[in-house]
Design a protein around this motif. Structure first.
Motif, PDB file in Angstrom:
ATOM      1  N   GLY A  13       0.800  -1.228   0.000  1.00 55.12           N
ATOM      2  CA  GLY A  13       0.000   0.000   0.000  1.00 55.12           C
ATOM      3  C   GLY A  13       0.828   1.271   0.000  1.00 55.12           C
ATOM      4  O   GLY A  13       2.045   1.251   0.227  1.00 55.12           O
ATOM      5  N   LEU A  14       0.130   2.388  -0.249  1.00 57.45           N
ATOM      6  CA  LEU A  14       0.809   3.687  -0.369  1.00 57.45           C
ATOM      7  C   LEU A  14       1.523   4.083   0.923  1.00 57.45           C
ATOM      8  O   LEU A  14       2.651   4.593   0.894  1.00 57.45           O
ATOM      9  N   GLY A  15       0.864   3.842   2.073  1.00 56.64           N
ATOM     10  CA  GLY A  15       1.479   4.197   3.350  1.00 56.64           C
ATOM     11  C   GLY A  15       2.783   3.430   3.544  1.00 56.64           C
ATOM     12  O   GLY A  15       3.802   3.982   3.979  1.00 56.64           O
ATOM     13  N   GLU A  19     -10.997   7.560   2.914  1.00 52.72           N
ATOM     14  CA  GLU A  19     -10.350   7.066   1.697  1.00 52.72           C
ATOM     15  C   GLU A  19     -11.396   6.445   0.769  1.00 52.72           C
ATOM     16  O   GLU A  19     -12.093   5.507   1.140  1.00 52.72           O
ATOM     17  N   LYS A  20     -11.509   6.999  -0.411  1.00 49.40           N
ATOM     18  CA  LYS A  20     -12.375   6.488  -1.494  1.00 49.40           C
ATOM     19  C   LYS A  20     -13.797   6.152  -1.016  1.00 49.40           C
ATOM     20  O   LYS A  20     -14.242   4.999  -1.123  1.00 49.40           O
ATOM     21  N   PRO A  21     -14.528   7.139  -0.491  1.00 51.35           N
ATOM     22  CA  PRO A  21     -15.880   6.872   0.012  1.00 51.35           C
ATOM     23  C   PRO A  21     -16.906   6.760  -1.123  1.00 51.35           C
ATOM     24  O   PRO A  21     -16.662   7.234  -2.238  1.00 51.35           O
ATOM     25  N   ARG A  31      -0.351  15.748  -3.308  1.00 46.38           N
ATOM     26  CA  ARG A  31       0.806  16.557  -2.899  1.00 46.38           C
ATOM     27  C   ARG A  31       0.689  16.750  -1.397  1.00 46.38           C
ATOM     28  O   ARG A  31      -0.335  17.258  -0.901  1.00 46.38           O
ATOM     29  N   TYR A  32       1.715  16.357  -0.666  1.00 45.40           N
ATOM     30  CA  TYR A  32       1.699  16.402   0.797  1.00 45.40           C
ATOM     31  C   TYR A  32       3.019  16.993   1.288  1.00 45.40           C
ATOM     32  O   TYR A  32       4.057  16.800   0.661  1.00 45.40           O
ATOM     33  N   VAL A  33       2.974  17.667   2.437  1.00 43.88           N
ATOM     34  CA  VAL A  33       4.206  18.063   3.128  1.00 43.88           C
ATOM     35  C   VAL A  33       4.075  17.518   4.554  1.00 43.88           C
ATOM     36  O   VAL A  33       3.104  17.841   5.253  1.00 43.88           O
TER      37      VAL A  33
HETATM   38  C1  G1P Z   1      -4.025   7.765  -3.603  1.00 45.69           C
HETATM   39  C2  G1P Z   1      -4.456   8.196  -2.199  1.00 45.69           C
HETATM   40  C3  G1P Z   1      -5.731   9.041  -2.277  1.00 45.69           C
HETATM   41  C4  G1P Z   1      -5.514  10.215  -3.248  1.00 45.69           C
HETATM   42  C5  G1P Z   1      -5.048   9.691  -4.618  1.00 45.69           C
HETATM   43  C6  G1P Z   1      -4.678  10.861  -5.521  1.00 45.69           C
HETATM   44  O1  G1P Z   1      -4.912   6.815  -4.091  1.00 45.69           O
HETATM   45  O2  G1P Z   1      -4.653   7.063  -1.384  1.00 45.69           O
HETATM   46  O3  G1P Z   1      -6.061   9.531  -0.999  1.00 45.69           O
HETATM   47  O4  G1P Z   1      -6.704  10.965  -3.388  1.00 45.69           O
HETATM   48  O5  G1P Z   1      -3.908   8.852  -4.496  1.00 45.69           O
HETATM   49  O6  G1P Z   1      -4.345  10.388  -6.810  1.00 45.69           O
HETATM   50  P1  G1P Z   1      -4.544   5.863  -5.378  1.00 45.69           P
HETATM   51  O7  G1P Z   1      -4.981   6.651  -6.581  1.00 45.69           O
HETATM   52  O8  G1P Z   1      -3.084   5.631  -5.329  1.00 45.69           O
HETATM   53  O9  G1P Z   1      -5.364   4.632  -5.195  1.00 45.69           O
END
Ligand code: G1P
Length: 293
Positions: free
Chosen positions: A109-111, A206-208, A222-224
């Motif tokens: 996962g991303l985290g 997340e993705k609701p 984009r995060y800091v």
């Molecule tokens: C990720 C993040 C999500 C964000 C998105 C932006 O999801 O988990 O919060 O809005 O990127 O592209 P992913 O598209 O990698 O599933």
């Protein structure tokens, strides 16, 4: 004032929404106009003052690292033929910028991918740029301004910053969605804004489904982050999609330190999904043809 010079760009996804294009070419290297998509994202980071970029990938992604390195054989060949200008144009990365790559190991996962950058980032605070989203580089200086605004805001109050953009109802399920504090819950006009604005954020979903979405403000990618996000990531367990979600670690960070969202200026293009990728390609190509690039 703490100046942020490090950024993480996760590139470990398999790009299943981009098949068959992404079967043997990393999706980050697919073209937007005349350059690979990730080229614009790295330029954006550099324009905002980032000096050390860490790509988090896996064995099939080494072509991305090569793109940011000098290809000595090609360089020699071009110069031998008198094509010095072309050779120079390929070595565009500034000398004080480094791009390194680390592997994620397992695709959890991303985290988990962001956490994998910890050995290189060390004690630094850092930015994260998701390369699926490319900000419009053709309209003024807005692209880098968004990240620069967030870096400045972080330098002022040390609150982690997350860029958000108003999205259409049918796109809500694709993104992390922000829940603002009540005082700021009317976001109806943020998409009209031509200035970045910062709000305290209460949390993210997340993705609701549309019915469960707390707003239409989507996380753009984009995060800091203050360095302590790593501690929260290390304690985050798998959730949505069986993955260790960055969004969950951010929620934990919010509860103890406070996090701000910044509204985006300009336009963003989602190059991680086939339909929007094709639209983005057409836009980038049209701009470059018009500019005779
Ligand atoms: C990720 C993040 C999500 C964000 C998105 C932006 O999801 O988990 O919060 O809005 O990127 O592209 P992913 O598209 O990698 O599933």
């Amino acid at each position: 004032m703490k100046k942020i010079t490090h950024a993480v760009i996760p590139v470990a996804g398999f790009g299943t929404r981009m098949l068959p294009l992404s079967k043997s070419v990393p999706k980050e290297l697919l073209p937007l106009g005349n350059r690979p998509a990730i080229h614009y994202v790295v330029e954006e980071a550099i324009a905002a003052g980032i000096k050390h970029i860490v790509l988090v990938g896996h064995a099939q992604k080494s072509a991305i690292e090569n793109y940011f390195d000098i290809n000595a054989e090609l360089d020699n060949q071009l110069r031998h033929k008198g094509k010095d200008a072309l050779a120079d144009s390929l070595n565009w990365l500034p000398e004080d910028v480094t791009v390194s790559m680390i592997r994620q190991g397992q695709p959890l996962g991303l985290g988990h991918a962001v956490l994998a950058a910890r050995p290189i980032i060390g004690e630094h605070d850092f930015a994260v740029l998701l390369p699926d989203v490319v900000l419009d580089p053709f309209t003024g200086d807005m692209t880098a301004d968004n990240l620069a605004f967030m870096l400045n805001a972080f330098a002022d109050d040390a609150h982690s910053q997350i860029l958000v953009e108003q999205v259409a109802d049918e796109d809500v399920h694709k993104y992390g969605i922000a829940q603002l504090n009540e005082a700021f819950s009317d976001t109806s006009d943020v998409d009209e804004a031509d200035l970045n604005a910062s709000f305290k954020v209460a949390g993210f979903v997340e993705k609701p489904n549309l019915a469960d979405a707390p707003s239409r403000l989507a996380v753009v990618g984009r995060y800091v982050f203050s360095n302590n996000i790593f501690d929260y990531l290390a304690n985050t367990t798998a959730s949505v999609g069986g993955e260790i979600q960055l969004t969950d670690a951010i929620d934990a960070l919010i509860s103890q330190h406070g996090v701000d969202v910044t509204t985006m200026r300009g336009d963003s293009y989602d190059a991680g999904d086939m339909r929007s990728y094709m639209q983005a390609f057409i836009y980038f190509a049209q701009q470059q043809l018009a500019n005779k690039e």
